[in-house]
Design an enzyme around this catalytic site. Structure first.
Site: not given
Length: 128
Positions: A60, A62, A88, A91
């Site tokens: 992801h 992040e 999410c 993260c």
């Protein structure tokens, strides 16, 4: 956030284009977008690895921004992060433990747990 939107255009997972920018004192410290593990083929080239309606081949945005800061020896404790979609759960946990104090996001994405936990630990979560 405009820079995070631009970073998202580099995403190599065409299921969702997400960009992240870590900032402190109005200075960009790191950026990230969702894409495959370094050296692996990209989803937009070979297809997706789907589990529970998620592409698990991608890292992801992040996480990539945090990883990029670590690879470059950039301290992000006390910084803010701008993300085109809310993080999410995994993260969110990385962001919190990295010492980031504020999360700005455009679109809410899936995980309600982050709202309550952010309040409990004093991590600001701001929808733009």
């Amino acid at each position: 956030m405009n820079i995070a939107l631009q970073v998202a255009t580099r995403s190599t997972c065409d299921r969702k284009h997400v960009g992240a920018v870590i900032v402190k004192d109005r200075m960009i410290l790191s950026t990230g977008y969702n894409g495959s593990i370094r050296g692996m083929p990209h989803c937009n080239e070979i297809g997706h690895m789907i589990e529970n309606d998620h592409c698990i081949a991608t890292i992801h945005a992040e996480a990539n921004a945090i990883i990029q800061a670590a690879r470059n020896g950039v301290k992000i404790d006390g910084a803010e992060i701008y993300i085109t979609a809310s993080p999410c759960w995994n993260c969110f946990k990385m962001i919190a433990n990295a010492g980031i104090i504020r999360i700005y996001y455009l679109e809410f994405y899936r995980d309600e747990r982050i709202i309550e936990v952010a309040q409990n630990i004093g991590l600001e979560l701001i929808k733009l």
